[in-house]
Design an enzyme around this catalytic site. Structure first.
Site, PDB file in Angstrom:
ATOM      1  N   ASN A 113      16.962  27.828 -21.696  1.00 42.89           N
ATOM      2  CA  ASN A 113      16.481  28.753 -22.725  1.00 42.89           C
ATOM      3  C   ASN A 113      17.437  28.847 -23.918  1.00 42.89           C
ATOM      4  O   ASN A 113      17.131  29.520 -24.901  1.00 42.89           O
ATOM      5  CB  ASN A 113      16.245  30.142 -22.124  1.00 42.89           C
ATOM      6  CG  ASN A 113      17.513  30.747 -21.549  1.00 42.89           C
ATOM      7  OD1 ASN A 113      18.422  30.021 -21.155  1.00 42.89           O
ATOM      8  ND2 ASN A 113      17.579  32.049 -21.492  1.00 42.89           N
ATOM      9  N   ASP A 114      18.595  28.189 -23.831  1.00 43.66           N
ATOM     10  CA  ASP A 114      19.556  28.212 -24.936  1.00 43.66           C
ATOM     11  C   ASP A 114      19.520  26.940 -25.771  1.00 43.66           C
ATOM     12  O   ASP A 114      20.244  26.834 -26.756  1.00 43.66           O
ATOM     13  CB  ASP A 114      20.984  28.409 -24.385  1.00 43.66           C
ATOM     14  CG  ASP A 114      21.125  29.680 -23.576  1.00 43.66           C
ATOM     15  OD1 ASP A 114      20.610  30.715 -24.031  1.00 43.66           O
ATOM     16  OD2 ASP A 114      21.744  29.640 -22.494  1.00 43.66           O
ATOM     17  N   ASP A 126      18.385  40.142 -21.161  1.00 47.56           N
ATOM     18  CA  ASP A 126      18.534  41.316 -20.294  1.00 47.56           C
ATOM     19  C   ASP A 126      18.095  42.600 -20.981  1.00 47.56           C
ATOM     20  O   ASP A 126      17.935  42.669 -22.197  1.00 47.56           O
ATOM     21  CB  ASP A 126      19.987  41.459 -19.850  1.00 47.56           C
ATOM     22  CG  ASP A 126      20.326  40.523 -18.713  1.00 47.56           C
ATOM     23  OD1 ASP A 126      19.392  39.999 -18.097  1.00 47.56           O
ATOM     24  OD2 ASP A 126      21.522  40.315 -18.441  1.00 47.56           O
ATOM     25  N   GLU A 130      17.769  34.640  -6.126  1.00 45.52           N
ATOM     26  CA  GLU A 130      16.980  34.459  -4.915  1.00 45.52           C
ATOM     27  C   GLU A 130      17.875  34.206  -3.712  1.00 45.52           C
ATOM     28  O   GLU A 130      17.630  34.708  -2.612  1.00 45.52           O
ATOM     29  CB  GLU A 130      15.997  33.307  -5.114  1.00 45.52           C
ATOM     30  CG  GLU A 130      14.919  33.268  -4.050  1.00 45.52           C
ATOM     31  CD  GLU A 130      13.716  32.463  -4.499  1.00 45.52           C
ATOM     32  OE1 GLU A 130      13.776  31.230  -4.387  1.00 45.52           O
ATOM     33  OE2 GLU A 130      12.738  33.068  -4.967  1.00 45.52           O
ATOM     34  N   PHE A 162       6.785  32.603  -9.789  1.00 46.81           N
ATOM     35  CA  PHE A 162       7.440  33.360 -10.861  1.00 46.81           C
ATOM     36  C   PHE A 162       7.467  32.512 -12.126  1.00 46.81           C
ATOM     37  O   PHE A 162       7.689  31.304 -12.068  1.00 46.81           O
ATOM     38  CB  PHE A 162       8.873  33.699 -10.459  1.00 46.81           C
ATOM     39  CG  PHE A 162       9.659  34.391 -11.547  1.00 46.81           C
ATOM     40  CD1 PHE A 162       9.668  35.767 -11.638  1.00 46.81           C
ATOM     41  CD2 PHE A 162      10.370  33.652 -12.484  1.00 46.81           C
ATOM     42  CE1 PHE A 162      10.386  36.397 -12.654  1.00 46.81           C
ATOM     43  CE2 PHE A 162      11.080  34.273 -13.496  1.00 46.81           C
ATOM     44  CZ  PHE A 162      11.093  35.652 -13.579  1.00 46.81           C
ATOM     45  N   ASP A 165      24.981  33.351 -25.462  1.00 48.98           N
ATOM     46  CA  ASP A 165      24.148  33.835 -24.368  1.00 48.98           C
ATOM     47  C   ASP A 165      25.015  34.736 -23.484  1.00 48.98           C
ATOM     48  O   ASP A 165      26.246  34.707 -23.574  1.00 48.98           O
ATOM     49  CB  ASP A 165      23.625  32.631 -23.583  1.00 48.98           C
ATOM     50  CG  ASP A 165      22.832  33.026 -22.355  1.00 48.98           C
ATOM     51  OD1 ASP A 165      22.034  33.984 -22.449  1.00 48.98           O
ATOM     52  OD2 ASP A 165      23.012  32.398 -21.305  1.00 48.98           O
ATOM     53  N   LYS A 166      24.390  35.531 -22.629  1.00 49.00           N
ATOM     54  CA  LYS A 166      25.173  36.390 -21.723  1.00 49.00           C
ATOM     55  C   LYS A 166      25.242  35.811 -20.321  1.00 49.00           C
ATOM     56  O   LYS A 166      26.305  35.446 -19.829  1.00 49.00           O
ATOM     57  CB  LYS A 166      24.598  37.807 -21.681  1.00 49.00           C
ATOM     58  CG  LYS A 166      25.430  38.763 -20.803  1.00 49.00           C
ATOM     59  CD  LYS A 166      24.762  40.107 -20.626  1.00 49.00           C
ATOM     60  CE  LYS A 166      23.657  40.053 -19.593  1.00 49.00           C
ATOM     61  NZ  LYS A 166      24.151  39.809 -18.220  1.00 49.00           N
ATOM     62  N   ARG A 177      21.531  43.568 -12.553  1.00 44.90           N
ATOM     63  CA  ARG A 177      20.187  43.012 -12.748  1.00 44.90           C
ATOM     64  C   ARG A 177      19.301  43.566 -11.645  1.00 44.90           C
ATOM     65  O   ARG A 177      19.642  43.476 -10.461  1.00 44.90           O
ATOM     66  CB  ARG A 177      20.229  41.486 -12.688  1.00 44.90           C
ATOM     67  CG  ARG A 177      21.005  40.873 -13.832  1.00 44.90           C
ATOM     68  CD  ARG A 177      21.414  39.450 -13.513  1.00 44.90           C
ATOM     69  NE  ARG A 177      20.271  38.565 -13.394  1.00 44.90           N
ATOM     70  CZ  ARG A 177      19.877  37.709 -14.338  1.00 44.90           C
ATOM     71  NH1 ARG A 177      20.534  37.652 -15.472  1.00 44.90           N
ATOM     72  NH2 ARG A 177      18.853  36.909 -14.144  1.00 44.90           N
TER      73      ARG A 177
END
Length: 1188
Positions: free
Chosen positions: A859-860, A725, A538, A585, A425-426, A642
């Protein structure tokens, strides 16, 4: 009372932004149906049957109970083929067929099985102690009449009303009824669930918020109907029947077991799920069950040895049957000592076939020593000790987070030394996931002077000087604020009021101060405001707004308050906006909005989100700055930042009322399509926006990432990056960490062709799919052709998420894999969690090589579980990745030591250990087989029963364990200095079939030498001064002594790194044999049989015994010694080269070290070392070209 005190910490639940209503007229078709059948009678104290229908709150995470431990553990042990075989031979040893006593064969089996069971018992006992501590925690429970009593957690029942106090854990899944706050909110820490340290806010229904004292629960009655127990932490569907009305329940009212109450004096709640029905227990999983390739190959070796064993037994039995049939020739007996004329069935010439069958069973028992009985338990012990070394390695301890490395499973330590491909992952893995606000674009003007790490890397690539780099950043270092790295004199210190579009700038930063879910915490002493935010992004936005003069400082359930500079009044003023709705979100929406009413009564929708979804929602009259903003967003992505786009719109009252009614209905809906209904409603209002600008935050590379990637690349490990990304951001991060380099040819696969764009505009989904699939296939074919034409060049493959979806189709994935494997770097952008897992599976199954996945977020998880080894980063995105991993580390840089040092050592140790195990058993079994053949396959063992039994358990087992734990071919410093050593694991040079069979051949050769030299030297010569010849007892003891000496001295020759423990185990094993001979021989002859005083009275006084031992040991070790000497001198492996360098003192010679190091560099190798070499080679080629 605490509720009367003013608190400076306020927050609004996302759910409470809905206009809550007591009316309940929505679709409740799910309640009472499948999956929604739970009924809870609140505060009944066991009075109803429903109360008794659910389990208690005790939790048992142990594998066994006192009653099931013995049968279940024995079943687990004898599921292994080897152990089951030894069990069968142990049972047969009680029959007359056995060539030895039953006790002697059952005893070692009991020791091995008992040792493994004790290990499992200890592990389970530790789990049981934790269960006991948790189950006996105390909580206050309502017993009736408004009185609360203290009770253990395990005694809680569904429907009980409990009172949980500040900083205590919730004992079960509770429905929040009220709290010490008047508006019935409470703050919850969920670190034990997801690892997140930021506080979550929960809020009860309005109708129960006033029941906030012990005495008020005397008459409280309610019925809850809700979903059945499930593992979803973030959903809850149900209704509460209270005071003749039904009220919708949501996750906002659910307090999960193992969460902790924070910043709230107390809460009251009713128990909904207990014990194993709670969501956290439903989510609990054991560490992934994976087996290493070495273990799987070891199983194959065991099966091969079983085949050899049965083949030996079969051939010997056939020969024995033939010879037995011919034993009696009239009155002449060939083997007179077996008395075939007066024999039972075992040697009866008239029943030779049956005698052969009986002999087969005897031989199967006799040759059991070909199979190493203690192999499995020894490997388990070694792996556990190796994980302890990993867990206690101070060089993998992160002081900042106070987290060491943690191996959650001991099954895969040697697999760490064979990694071929890393899938990473990044965000949060290669980068810090600690965001800093560094640039922004407002009203088409770019602001922000600071230089990013990627920009510095880009400057180096372009051979440009970064004039604004160190000097400027140093000048502002005293201004450093965590989350804020912005400097631009045009808008800092209130100077924004002089900018041409100051009104837009004001709206821009107001949006940052309002559109979020952060919790403010005002220090009562200093007045300083800090924030608890749900994500680092955030937090960075709110901090940036505060630093630039828009300080958010207070939140209630209906308002947001902030301080800003009023250009008209020329002073700071406090403003309070009424907070009406929060549109949350999520990864599908990719945006977040709030609807507020300002202090002038205007209704505003404030929205921030990804550029991919925001620009399409801008109205025609709101696109004034679109072109410049798009250009800035593109440049920010190039700089590795980002980005989020900010926009707003004004609403009228009628439009809002219509929306709010639909939104409330969708929120309160209890149906499967609830989320789709909410999304549909929010889409209707989040349109016709007016563009304000864009933010850019930097996620810096973690410390040591480029250096780690460089070392791993030199080790021959391929590195893929799978990230969500944008492509530009991922590419530039790739350059910054040296996965990409200048001059590396890029194969980019995207779906941006005119045909696809035209199909998307037409809206024909089938056409879009067909055109996209054809385009991806063409691009893959073109890339493969390009790769084949110039195989010596380095290529990078970059593919986006849309293209990846088609590349992973069954008819395309093989071609995609071939292309990807041929590239030096692979970067998959805009990847979904499912795509990450599918890519990992494709690489693992398609290449057949060992894969490692590393990530830090939820998510990984799929990727980590799919890979051969999953590494979880214990970062700021929570602990879900860690909880799903095999090994947890705190920083990506620790991967270098984990693989190149621990991985290399573990692979080498386990490989050598297993090979040596088979070697020593084959030496022993060869002498047993040859002696039985020498005795015409009569089933006569060469050794005493207890010699046979204790060979694997005592005399040769400890040295091999010491080898597996302590041996080092080279030091940790040299492992890191010469990464090419790691390629031994990737190429599996130490455990390929050729090396395994070479060790087996060495064992066979040693066994043959021992047997024949002992036989020839002892027979028929006189053994002592009295002229007596050596009998079976002398022959067996002498040959056994030679075997013990040879296998232990062989170990000493194989060890690269001696420790005191290894010396004790190796020479102690030999000493133990002599001590055993003395002690065992002193026992009565009825027990010691052929060993009775054999050493004291016969062996020790005879010089022949000592001379034969010395001569045989030297002769047996000479072949191995000669082979290793020739190999080391003329054909050294990677470790041999480094050992020679260390021996000759060349490890500190820079020129020689670079020469050796460059042997691991290929044209396709990534990393800054390879980049430097490539650049030098390019300059050399240019100079050669110029000379011509």
């Amino acid at each position: 009372m605490a509720k009367d005190r003013k608190k400076k910490m306020h927050h609004l639940s996302k759910m409470s932004s809905i206009r809550r209503t007591n009316a309940f007229e929505d679709d409740h078709s799910q309640i009472g149906g499948p999956g929604y059948s739970r009924v809870v009678y609140c505060n009944e104290n066991g009075g109803l049957d429903g109360y008794q229908s659910y389990g208690d709150n005790s939790v048992r995470l142990t594998k066994y109970t006192p009653f099931t431990f013995l049968p279940k553990s024995l079943f687990e042990q004898f599921r292994r083929v080897a152990n089951f075989y030894f069990l069968v031979t142990g049972i047969l040893s009680f029959t007359p067929l056995a060539p030895y006593s039953a006790v002697s064969v059952v005893f070692p089996l009991i020791i091995v099985v008992t040792a493994t069971m004790v290990k499992e018992g200890i592990e389970d006992w530790q789990r049981q102690k934790l269960d006991h501590e948790v189950n006996n925690r105390k909580v206050k429970v309502h017993r009736g009449s408004g009185v609360f009593e203290t009770r253990e957690w395990k005694k809680l029942r569904v429907g009980d009303v409990v009172k949980v106090e500040k900083d205590k854990f919730f004992p079960a899944d509770l429905l929040l009824l009220s709290s010490s706050y008047e508006d019935a909110i409470c703050y919850v820490e969920t670190m034990n669930l997801d690892g997140e340290t930021n506080l979550k806010l929960k809020q009860s229904l309005d109708v129960t918020s006033s029941i906030n004292e012990d005495s008020k629960f005397n008459d409280f009655k309610a019925t809850v109907r809700c979903e059945d127990p499930n593992a979803s932490l973030y959903t809850f569907v149900g209704t509460m029947q209270f005071e003749q009305q039904r009220h919708p329940l949501s996750p906002q009212q659910l307090l999960l077991r193992d969460s902790k109450l924070r910043n709230t004096d107390y809460i009251y709640g009713v128990v909904i799920f207990t014990g194993h029905d709670t969501k956290v227990i439903q989510n609990s999983t054991d560490p992934p069950s994976k087996r290493s390739r070495i273990e799987r190959r070891m199983d194959n070796i065991i099966y091969f040895l079983f085949f050899v064993l049965f083949l030996m037994a079969f051939l010997g039995s056939v020969y024995f049957g033939i010879v037995t049939k011919d034993d009696l020739d009239g009155d002449r007996m060939k083997r007179w000592y077996l008395r075939p004329d007066d024999s039972d069935i075992f040697f009866d010439p008239d029943r030779a076939p049956m005698a052969a069958i009986y002999h087969f069973l005897t031989a199967v028992m006799l040759y059991t020593y070909l199979i190493p009985i203690s192999l499995y338990v020894s490997i388990e012990i070694v792996k556990v000790l190796q994980t302890i070394f990993i867990n206690n390695d101070v060089d993998m301890y992160d002081e900042e987070s106070d987290k060491p490395a943690h191996a959650r499973t001991s099954n895969l330590t040697e697999e760490l030394g064979q990694i071929d491909t890393i899938l990473s992952d990044k965000t949060g893995t290669l980068t810090c996931n600690s965001m800093e606000f560094i640039k922004c674009s407002v009203a088409g003007t770019a602001y922000g002077r600071r230089v990013t790490e990627v920009e510095r890397a880009m400057a180096k690539r372009m051979n440009a000087q970064d004039h604004s780099d160190d000097n400027e950043n140093d000048a502002y270092s005293h201004l450093s604020v965590k989350g804020y790295n912005f400097e631009d004199e045009r808008i800092t210190n209130g100077n924004w009021i002089h900018e041409p579009h100051s009104d837009v700038i004001q709206k821009f930063f107001r949006l940052l101060a309002i559109c979020h879910t952060a919790i403010p915490d005002v220090d009562e002493d200093t007045g300083k405001v800090t924030y608890e935010a749900e994500s680092p992004d955030e937090a960075a936005f709110v901090i940036a707004a505060r630093e630039l003069g828009f300080e958010f400082y207070k939140r209630t359930h209906t308002s947001v308050s902030f301080i800003e500079f009023d250009p008209k009044l020329k002073k700071n003023v406090e403003r309070s906006y009424e907070l009406l709705n929060i549109l949350e979100f999520n990864s599908t929406r990719k945006r977040m909005s709030v609807i507020v009413r300002d202090d002038e009564g205007n209704l505003l929708l404030l929205c921030k989100g990804a550029d991919s979804v925001m620009f399409e929602r801008i109205s025609k009259h709101g696109r004034q700055f679109e072109e410049k903003t798009r250009d800035h967003v593109h440049k920010y992505a190039d700089a590795g930042l980002r980005t989020l786009v900010l926009a707003y719109r004004e609403l009228n009252d009628k439009e809002y009322e219509e929306f709010n009614e639909k939104f409330t209905d969708a929120k309160n809906s209890v149906s499967a399509d609830r989320d789709d209904m909410i999304s549909e409603v929010t889409d209707e209002i989040e349109k016709d926006l007016i563009l304000l600008g864009a933010t850019a935050v930097e996620d810096k590379l973690q410390k040591g990432v480029p250096e780690t990637i460089d070392k791993l690349a030199q080790a021959g490990i391929k590195i893929w990056v799978l990230t969500g990304d944008k492509m530009e951001t991922a590419i530039n991060i790739g350059f910054a960490c040296s996965l990409l380099r200048q001059g590396m040819k890029q194969i980019v696969i995207t779906l941006e062709s005119p045909e696809i764009i035209a199909a998307e505009k037409a809206g024909d989904k089938s056409l879009i799919s067909k055109v996209s699939k054809d385009s991806v296939q063409k691009q893959i074919s073109a890339g493969k052709a390009q790769l084949d034409s110039l195989q010596s060049d380095a290529y990078a493959l970059i593919i986006d998420g849309k293209s990846l979806a088609y590349a992973l189709n069954d008819d395309t994935k093989d071609a995609f894999l071939k292309l990807a494997v041929g590239c030096a770097s692979v970067i998959c952008c805009r990847s979904s969690p499912k795509q990450k897992a599918l890519v990992t599976r494709l690489v693992k199954e398609g290449t057949g090589k060992t894969t490692l996945a590393i990530g830090d977020g939820a998510n990984d998880v799929g990727m980590l579980q799919e890979a051969d080894i999953g590494i979880g980063i214990s970062g700021v995105e929570g602990m879900q990745a860690v909880m799903s991993s095999d090994i947890a580390i705190a920083q990506f840089r620790f991967l270098e030591r984990l693989l190149l040092v621990h991985g290399h050592w573990s692979y080498r140790r386990i490989s050598s250990m297993i090979s040596y195990f088979f070697y020593k058993n084959i030496v022993f079994a060869t002498t047993v087989f040859l002696y039985e053949a020498y005795a015409s396959f009569s089933g006569q063992p060469a050794y005493n029963d207890w010699y046979l039994s204790l060979y694997n358990v005592f005399f040769t087992s400890l040295p091999v364990i010491a080898l597996g734990v302590f041996d080092q071919d080279v030091s940790a410093r040299l492992c890191l200095k010469f990464p090419l050593l790691y390629q031994e694991g990737i190429q599996n040079t130490l455990f390929r079939w050729r090396r395994i069979f070479s060790w087996m051949f060495n064992g066979l050769l040693s066994g043959i030498i021992i047997f024949f030299l002992c036989i020839k030297s002892l027979n028929p010569e006189s053994y002592d001064k009295n002229g007596k010849t050596a009998g079976l007892e002398i022959m067996g003891a002498t040959m056994y002594t030679c075997v013990v000496w040879v296998v232990n001295c062989q170990m000493a020759l194989a060890v690269s790194y001696f420790t005191l423990i290894q010396h004790i185990f190796i020479w102690g094993g030999i000493f133990l044999w002599y001590m055993f001979l003395i002690v065992y021989g002193a026992l009565p002859s009825s027990f010691s049989t052929t060993a009775y005083k054999v050493f004291v009275e016969t062996l020790a006084p005879a010089p022949t015994y000592w001379l034969v031992t010395l001569f045989v040991v030297i002769a047996s070790l000479i072949p191995y010694f000669c082979f290793k000497a020739i190999q080391m001198r003329f054909f050294p492996g990677y470790h041999g080269m480094v050992q020679w360098m260390r021996h000759e003192g060349q490890t500190n010679d820079p020129e020689y070290c670079n020469m050796v190091r460059q042997r691991s560099i290929r044209a396709t190798t990534v990393g800054f070392t390879a980049r430097s070499i490539a650049r030098d080679n390019n300059l050399y080629n240019l100079d050669r070209h110029a000379e011509r």
